[in-house]
Design an enzyme around this catalytic site. Structure first.
Site, short mmCIF file in Angstrom:
data_model
loop_
_atom_site.label_atom_id
_atom_site.label_comp_id
_atom_site.label_asym_id
_atom_site.label_seq_id
_atom_site.Cartn_x
_atom_site.Cartn_y
_atom_site.Cartn_z
N ARG A 176 -18.60 -3.10 -9.54
CA ARG A 176 -18.41 -1.78 -8.93
C ARG A 176 -17.51 -0.92 -9.81
O ARG A 176 -16.76 -1.41 -10.65
CB ARG A 176 -17.83 -1.90 -7.52
CG ARG A 176 -16.42 -2.44 -7.46
CD ARG A 176 -15.97 -2.61 -6.01
NE ARG A 176 -14.60 -3.11 -5.94
CZ ARG A 176 -14.01 -3.51 -4.81
NH1 ARG A 176 -14.67 -3.46 -3.67
NH2 ARG A 176 -12.77 -3.96 -4.82
N ASP A 252 -4.23 -2.67 1.99
CA ASP A 252 -4.78 -3.07 0.70
C ASP A 252 -6.19 -2.53 0.49
O ASP A 252 -6.75 -2.68 -0.59
CB ASP A 252 -4.76 -4.59 0.54
CG ASP A 252 -5.47 -5.31 1.66
OD1 ASP A 252 -5.02 -5.18 2.82
OD2 ASP A 252 -6.49 -5.99 1.41
#
Length: 492
Positions: A176, A252
């Site tokens: 990604r 996160d």
């Protein structure tokens, strides 16, 4: 492998030593390219022919590293469902490196599912095909919808079976792309250790990379907090406007850049209901659709806590006051972004004081009917000329819509511009096609069995979500009645 177009300039590895662990991906038996995003590769300046190959699959599986890459596992912490974990980090991922794309923008290339790292906490570090393809579908759909997001560069099968709760599943890795993988949790990692100078180093790096206009300013750390607030407020507004539920808004999973990251238990709503929860692990609805703005503000407060010693090291009370003012400004920043987007969805080009009530009133009508969010908004453009039957037909009981409709029509009469321009403008922001949950599940089930055709077709449909096309009517429909309650999983 030769560079294959990779022109790495790895500032994270070079400038932030101690913020990561150098690492390499696991060797896998038979890496094979499942889907390679050629347009994105072209945008990154990569050699598509060289990478859409067995050798490219080995790179994107983490099996081999291209020349110039500095693979590393990033360190970060995070609040997960409200509980703080001081050490998380890339437990099944690697930052392969950074490249400069054809527009001069810096991009991370990141591998997800590439094997164990020192941050794996007992996990196997692997990913399986279904969740990898889900992230590919949703990320590319979000990009096409105009929502800031990480993007899928490649999905690779590893040739191995990975054990999960329901038995062995085919292993896979997702490559990604993001403008960075800096998270709120990255700041929390060093704040929890009291490492103020490393926090300063990280903040200066984040400013230089994402908010260079703040560089050198005496109040740049407060400015960083404001800038992140505004980007995240705008992002969450866009989520809400397209009916997206992230599902796991841990700190996160919140980027400093304001991009959507980590498509685990995510989904799109069919019927409008703010209490919608899809995630199997969100037992109390913390990350429900309607809670997302509040959670984003909560996460921003956690970022603010990490920056206090940088904002004013001489006066902690003053630092708290200044940071609190920024955090407390989140609802207004969000409301402005959301209302601006909602005006566009309703076909309004001017501002009036009653627009918020008009918009929320329409949502209240949708909620009482559990009406299909995407279809109702798309159909509104056909009501501009006065023919509201297409929209009325989407309600089981249109009485509430019939009360709201003349209020909207009166508001449009006070607005500007011809009807045809209004229709076109509405259709540019109200999609026909979103990743319908039943369609996504069907595509993933087929792919897991070896048939990628439904996955490829769904991607093709979602590449152009705002243009209605003949023959694709089924992709605009909500789930059939026998689909039942929808539950998603993290895929870990």
């Amino acid at each position: 492998m030769s560079t294959a177009g990779f022109q790495f300039d790895n500032t994270y590895a070079r400038e932030l030593e101690g913020f990561y662990v150098p690492w390499k991906g696991a060797e896998v038996p038979a890496p094979r390219m499942i889907r390679f995003n050629r347009p994105l590769a072209d945008q990154l300046g990569l050699d598509t022919e060289a990478l859409d190959s067995e050798a490219g699959a080995a790179i994107f599986a983490g099996h081999t590293a291209p020349e110039g890459a500095v693979p590393l596992a990033m360190a970060y912490a995070g609040h997960q469902f409200g509980g703080f974990s001081p050490q998380l980090g890339d437990g099944r991922a690697l930052l392969l490196g950074e490249v400069i794309d054809t527009e001069g923008k810096r991009c991370d290339i990141h591998l997800k599912g590439s094997g164990r790292t020192p941050f794996s906490r007992g996990g196997d570090g692997k990913a399986v095909l279904g969740p990898v393809l889900r992230e590919y579908i949703i990320g590319e759909a979000m990009h096409a919808l105009g929502v800031p997001t990480t993007r899928a560069l490649a999905a690779v099968a590893t040739g191995e079976q990975v054990m999960r709760q329901d038995g062995p599943e085919p292993g896979a890795v997702l490559a990604r792309v993001a403008s960075s993988h800096l998270r709120v949790g990255t700041f929390q990692f060093f704040a929890a250790r009291g490492e103020t100078e490393r926090l300063r180093q990280l903040a200066d790096y984040a400013i230089a990379r994402h908010y260079p206009e703040l560089m050198g300013q005496p109040d740049r750390y407060l400015g960083l907090l404001k800038a992140v607030r505004d980007r995240q407020a705008a992002l969450i507004a866009q989520w809400m406007l397209v009916g997206f539920v992230h599902g796991v808004m841990n700190t996160d999973n919140m980027t400093i850049s304001g991009e959507t990251i980590d498509y685990g238990p995510c989904a799109f709503i069919d019927g409008y209901d703010p209490a919608t929860v899809f995630s199997s692990i969100d037992q109390h609805g913390r990350y429900a659709y309607g809670n997302q703005p509040k959670i984003a503000q909560w996460n921003l407060a956690r970022l603010a806590e990490t920056l206090l010693d940088l904002i004013n090291p001489e006066d902690s009370d003053d630092a708290v006051r200044e940071a609190s003012d920024v955090v407390n400004g989140f609802p207004l920043a969000y409301e402005r972004a959301w209302l601006s987007g909602m005006r566009l969805k309703l076909g309004l080009t001017t501002k009036e004081d009653g627009d918020m009530e008009l918009a929320t009133g329409f949502l209240a009508v949708l909620e009482t009917q559990n009406a299909d969010f995407t279809r109702v908004f798309r159909s509104l453009s056909s009501s501009v000329s006065g023919d509201a039957e297409a929209t009325r037909a989407l309600f089981d009981n249109p009485a509430g819509f019939d009360v709201w409709l003349p209020l909207w029509q009166a508001r449009m009469e006070r607005d500007e511009g011809p009807a045809e321009a209004r229709v076109q403008a509405m259709n540019r922001v109200n999609p026909v096609y979103v990743p319908r949950n039943h369609m996504v599940e069907a595509a993933l089930a087929s792919a897991t069995k070896g048939d990628l055709a439904p996955f490829e077709q769904l991607l093709t449909v979602l590449e152009d979500p705002y243009t209605e096309r003949p023959g694709l009517e089924v992709f605009a429909l909500g789930a059939p009645s026998d689909f039942g309650p929808y539950t998603t999983y993290c895929g870990t």
